[in-house]
Scaffold this active site. Structure first.
Site, PDB file in Angstrom:
ATOM      1  N   ARG A  10       0.814  -1.239  -0.206  1.00 26.39           N
ATOM      2  CA  ARG A  10      -0.189   0.254  -0.048  1.00 26.39           C
ATOM      3  C   ARG A  10       0.788   1.176  -0.012  1.00 26.39           C
ATOM      4  O   ARG A  10       0.445   2.102  -0.553  1.00 26.39           O
ATOM      5  CB  ARG A  10      -1.054   0.029   1.217  1.00 26.39           C
ATOM      6  N   GLU A  59     -18.138   4.771  -1.715  1.00 26.01           N
ATOM      7  CA  GLU A  59     -17.435   4.134  -3.005  1.00 26.01           C
ATOM      8  C   GLU A  59     -18.038   3.840  -4.119  1.00 26.01           C
ATOM      9  O   GLU A  59     -17.443   4.156  -5.395  1.00 26.01           O
ATOM     10  CB  GLU A  59     -16.813   2.951  -2.273  1.00 26.01           C
ATOM     11  N   PHE A  84     -14.254  -2.780   0.307  1.00 31.04           N
ATOM     12  CA  PHE A  84     -15.395  -1.678  -0.340  1.00 31.04           C
ATOM     13  C   PHE A  84     -15.012  -1.509  -1.806  1.00 31.04           C
ATOM     14  O   PHE A  84     -16.135  -1.226  -2.622  1.00 31.04           O
ATOM     15  CB  PHE A  84     -15.070  -0.464   0.638  1.00 31.04           C
ATOM     16  N   HIS A 110      -5.510  -3.247   1.904  1.00 27.16           N
ATOM     17  CA  HIS A 110      -5.903  -3.955   2.838  1.00 27.16           C
ATOM     18  C   HIS A 110      -6.826  -5.002   2.435  1.00 27.16           C
ATOM     19  O   HIS A 110      -7.808  -5.365   3.133  1.00 27.16           O
ATOM     20  CB  HIS A 110      -6.762  -2.966   3.547  1.00 27.16           C
ATOM     21  N   ASP A 118      -8.506  -5.750  11.977  1.00 30.36           N
ATOM     22  CA  ASP A 118      -9.827  -5.140  11.376  1.00 30.36           C
ATOM     23  C   ASP A 118     -11.153  -6.442  11.380  1.00 30.36           C
ATOM     24  O   ASP A 118     -12.053  -6.079  11.235  1.00 30.36           O
ATOM     25  CB  ASP A 118      -9.577  -4.705  10.316  1.00 30.36           C
ATOM     26  N   ARG A 168      -1.676  -4.449   3.546  1.00 33.22           N
ATOM     27  CA  ARG A 168      -1.236  -3.628   4.676  1.00 33.22           C
ATOM     28  C   ARG A 168      -0.328  -4.213   5.247  1.00 33.22           C
ATOM     29  O   ARG A 168       0.748  -3.358   5.877  1.00 33.22           O
ATOM     30  CB  ARG A 168      -2.583  -3.831   5.734  1.00 33.22           C
TER      31      ARG A 168
END
Length: 313
Positions: A10, A59, A84, A110, A118, A168
């Site tokens: 990322r 999004e 998303f 991610h 998460d 990530r």
């Protein structure tokens, strides 16, 4: 011995966008869904604030904005978490970008189990399957910093929709500056004769480590990095399968609809070969430290070695 550098892809994404603009990519614009600090598009935003648009936590709308901008000759990179970008906005990606085959790039960060704490709601292990199903969509999952940066630049220069998946978790950088990424082309990371291990994303580093352990056990593994899941480098996959006679696929994704199924589809039609798939076994993840979760779900060099040993026997 020099310590191996580790960089999250990322971060590579954000840095590559900034580098592209600095290299004269004047059509480049970057959109984000209120996650620029996490997706690292903030790196681009700080350097080129007039070319970065925060679309808010919307999004689906962001995807449509990107589609519209592309029709005006711009090259938009729409950025969000994979859950998303691929999941929540799937209909808009399909109908607004895929169907008219617009020149939009989707930067999805991610992804996979390695999102860690998460938890299941954010650990997207279905995005390969979703994006591969859209006609004309290129799907790329780079393995390290060098490949990720080059993939972003290749996507910018490619005419058509591209889905780029980034992670990530910081991963080892094993490519050097001589490496040249090309959309649709795989890479032989290590030559072998007994078994082929095909991987992408952060699992390539695990496959490389597994190959070293297998070599100590007298098993010669050919390691292949397939960063472009669609279009697939069928020629390389078939050649390696013919060479070793056994194939293992490794991906940080559900075994349904991802790299493993793509490889199996090619081999079953053109070169029937025994295949073992390592991935998330049709289940959701859960919260926990990323490295612990990867081991728990069998996404580790240790498990690759175990599967390979049993397979060769």
């Amino acid at each position: 011995m020099a310590e191996i550098k580790k960089i999250a892809t990322r971060d590579s994404y954000g840095n590559a966008l900034k580098e592209l603009a600095g290299e004269g990519a004047d059509k480049l614009v970057v959109l984000d869904a209120d996650l620029s600090a996490a997706t690292k598009t903030g790196i681009f935003k700080n350097a080129y604030p007039d070319r970065h648009i925060n679309c808010g936590i919307a999004e689906a709308n962001m995807v449509c904005v990107a589609a519209g901008m592309s029709t005006m000759g711009l090259v938009p990179f729409a950025s969000s978490f994979a859950m998303f970008a691929a999941g929540r906005a799937f209909e808009q990606v399909r109908n607004t970008i895929g169907y008219p085959h617009l020149n939009v790039k989707i930067g999805a960060t991610h992804a996979g189990i390695s999102v860690g704490e998460d938890g299941a709601s954010h650990q997207c292990c279905e995005d390969f399957a979703l994006m591969r199903s859209i006609p004309g969509m290129v799907v790329i999952c780079p393995a390290d910093d060098v490949e990720a940066k080059q993939a972003v630049k290749a996507a910018y220069n490619y005419e058509g929709p591209v889905y780029l998946r980034f992670g990530r978790l910081a991963v080892p950088v094993f490519h050097d500056d001589s490496y040249q990424f090309e959309i649709g082309k795989g890479e032989v990371v290590a030559e072998g004769t007994d078994i082929t291990i095909i991987a992408n994303g952060l699992m390539v580093a695990e496959a490389i480590e597994a190959g070293k352990v297998l070599a100590e056990k007298g098993i010669s593994a050919e390691i292949i990095n397939i960063a472009t899941i669609k279009p697939l480098d069928e020629e390389l996959i078939i050649a390696s399968a013919k060479k070793t006679g056994k194939v293992i696929t490794v991906e940080e994704h559900n075994i349904i609809g991802g790299l493993g199924e793509a490889v199996c589809a090619v081999l079953s039609e053109k070169c029937p070969t025994p295949v073992k798939r390592i991935g998330v076994n049709d289940e959701f993840g859960h919260s926990g430290p990323a490295l612990d979760l990867l081991k728990q779900f069998g996404l580790s060099a240790e498990n690759i070695v175990k599967v390979a040993e049993e397979f060769v026997k």
